[in-house]
Scaffold this active site. Structure first.
Site, PDB file in Angstrom:
ATOM      1  N   SER A 145       0.842  -1.200   0.000  1.00 13.11           N
ATOM      2  CA  SER A 145       0.000   0.000   0.000  1.00 13.11           C
ATOM      3  C   SER A 145       0.881   1.255   0.000  1.00 13.11           C
ATOM      4  O   SER A 145       1.668   1.439  -0.930  1.00 13.11           O
ATOM      5  CB  SER A 145      -0.956  -0.059   1.197  1.00 13.11           C
ATOM      6  OG  SER A 145      -1.992   0.878   1.045  1.00 13.11           O
ATOM      7  N   ASP A 221      -9.768  -5.621  -3.905  1.00 10.97           N
ATOM      8  CA  ASP A 221      -9.229  -4.623  -2.975  1.00 10.97           C
ATOM      9  C   ASP A 221     -10.238  -3.487  -2.824  1.00 10.97           C
ATOM     10  O   ASP A 221     -10.681  -2.903  -3.814  1.00 10.97           O
ATOM     11  CB  ASP A 221      -7.899  -4.101  -3.533  1.00 10.97           C
ATOM     12  CG  ASP A 221      -7.106  -3.293  -2.516  1.00 10.97           C
ATOM     13  OD1 ASP A 221      -7.698  -2.414  -1.869  1.00 10.97           O
ATOM     14  OD2 ASP A 221      -5.900  -3.546  -2.390  1.00 10.97           O
ATOM     15  N   HIS A 253      -7.398  -5.908   0.585  1.00 10.53           N
ATOM     16  CA  HIS A 253      -6.202  -5.097   0.878  1.00 10.53           C
ATOM     17  C   HIS A 253      -5.496  -5.559   2.156  1.00 10.53           C
ATOM     18  O   HIS A 253      -4.516  -4.946   2.578  1.00 10.53           O
ATOM     19  CB  HIS A 253      -6.631  -3.632   1.018  1.00 10.53           C
ATOM     20  CG  HIS A 253      -5.516  -2.645   0.864  1.00 10.53           C
ATOM     21  ND1 HIS A 253      -4.832  -2.472  -0.318  1.00 10.53           N
ATOM     22  CD2 HIS A 253      -4.939  -1.771   1.752  1.00 10.53           C
ATOM     23  CE1 HIS A 253      -3.905  -1.543  -0.164  1.00 10.53           C
ATOM     24  NE2 HIS A 253      -3.946  -1.101   1.072  1.00 10.53           N
TER      25      HIS A 253
END
Lengths: 275, 275
Positions: A145, A221, A253
């Site tokens: 991320s 996600d 995610h």
């Protein structure tokens, strides 16, 4: 380096250290996993940069990297995601300030005195690790991320310092995302030309990369709109950048996504770092 | 069963559910990992009982069980360690009350109305899981610390219900330990004769076990004096109980220890559950 904790893990050692960071002007905490192979000499070193709200601890506890680092004989370094503590600027939002350093060198008040995470990761912490731990000159970098953004931008700007790069669900194009525009303006100012150094999509288009790149992205996600993997995929395609870009069906995610593909990434880096 | 969360993990599904427990008189939360193989029919079921202060979440996030459950084709069920919430008795100590159910059926006030974790795990949650999820009749049980105590005592008292049993650093002899005497007196009363049903060392001596048992214990565990593995080892030796009892050099009591040996345990159970 002060030892915070040491735990035997998969035959090696999972340690947490605290040290005085000159670059960040505050004590910083980081984690290092050393596989058993490090007892006989230096091993390659894989950096894992974490995402928003994380510390060194999240991936250390939840990503399952140690098993793979032990199998493939690489060290794993897990920095914090920002400076922390009293006297360090912060914001009420989870995605700005402490826990959200975005791996930049801030030039704006109130962030500039401490938020120098780019220099911290690229230079200061690397020198500290190499001076004190049995890691070789072969370094790779990955992250999740915001940490995937950090891994890509740091590698692309320092191809002489990193032999391999990969990312899990990276913030791929922060200059065009609400995960990026707010933070880059706060840390770097309103002049968007200064933001390009911290955007993987722009950097890859401009600089390319000397080897192939591995990207995993969950197809389910919940943050796809903010991550903008399509921007990075477009540059990869247009520039014929050697890459493995995997859109993983059903994955979100979370660390359940990261841990599922962690072995692939550690193996990927190990093969390139041992070359 | 109400779905709290679902995450794709190692090709399978990591879910968390909430349900009304009649036995505990309160809503309870638990986690289940189903490997991909469960899409084609029922799979064997491995129960993992957690230790003091834990919920269903700790091992779900930190033990790395999903990779191995996916590899060997077993489901993993992770119950909470006690009833929780308003109206449920508690204690200021970390090792009594909420988060510290010790897998007993409490007979004493104020614990009796909710602290029925033995019946909850052995009967109610098993029936719920079997009625709603693709798990077969082949069940094994393991756990860590207080959960290792739970796994051993529950298996030894129910050899018809569990085909396999193992433990990570179990509280092995709670009737002779400060991790046990306080809690058994609180939950069961001062009459120590009622405690024997919840002591793995006593139960193994009295009942034996129909197959072999796997125990892993860190040799550098900071709680060795409280766990009393020597008491269990003595009974194993004297009764010629088939067992693999491993004292693992350098390992402590943490999830770094559990995750290191998690694959061995899942494989151990899978071999016996698929027999």
């Amino acid at each position: 380096m002060e030892v915070v904790s040491k735990n035997r893990s998969f035959g090696g050692e999972q340690a947490v250290y605290r040290h005085v960071s000159k670059v960040c002007g505050v004590d910083m905490t980081f984690a290092v996993y050393l596989p058993l192979q490090a007892k006989d000499g230096s091993v390659p070193c894989l950096w894992y940069l974490s995402g928003l709200t994380c510390t060194h601890d999240n991936a250390m506890s939840k990503a399952g990297l140690q098993a793979h680092a032990a199998e493939f004989g690489v060290a794993i370094v897990l920095p914090d995601t920002s400076p922390r503590g009293e006297g360090v600027a912060d914001d009420e939002a989870y995605d700005l300030g402490q826990g959200a350093g975005f791996y930049v060198n801030a030039t704006q008040a109130p962030w500039k005195p401490h938020f120098q995470m780019y220099d911290y990761v690229v230079n200061e912490l690397r020198e500290l690790v190499q001076a004190n731990l049995p890691v070789s000159d072969a370094h790779g970098i990955t992250g999740h991320s915001m940490g995937g953004h950090g891994a890509l931008t740091i590698a692309l700007r320092n191809p002489d310092r990193y032999k391999s790069v990969s990312a899990f669900a990276p913030i791929a194009n922060p200059t065009q995302s609400d995960w990026g525009r707010k933070q880059l303006e706060a840390y770097l100012g309103a002049d968007e030309s200064s933001w390009a150094d911290y955007d993987a999509t722009i950097l890859l288009k401009e600089k390319g990369w000397h080897d192939d790149i591995l990207i995993d992205q969950g197809a389910s996600d919940q943050f796809l709109d903010l991550l903008r993997p399509e921007a990075l995929a477009e540059v990869i395609t247009k520039t014929r950048q050697p890459s493995v870009f995997r859109l993983q069906e059903g994955y979100d995610h979370s660390y359940f996504f990261v841990s599922t593909f962690a072995r692939d990434h550690v193996e990927w880096h190990a093969k390139r770092l041992y070359r």
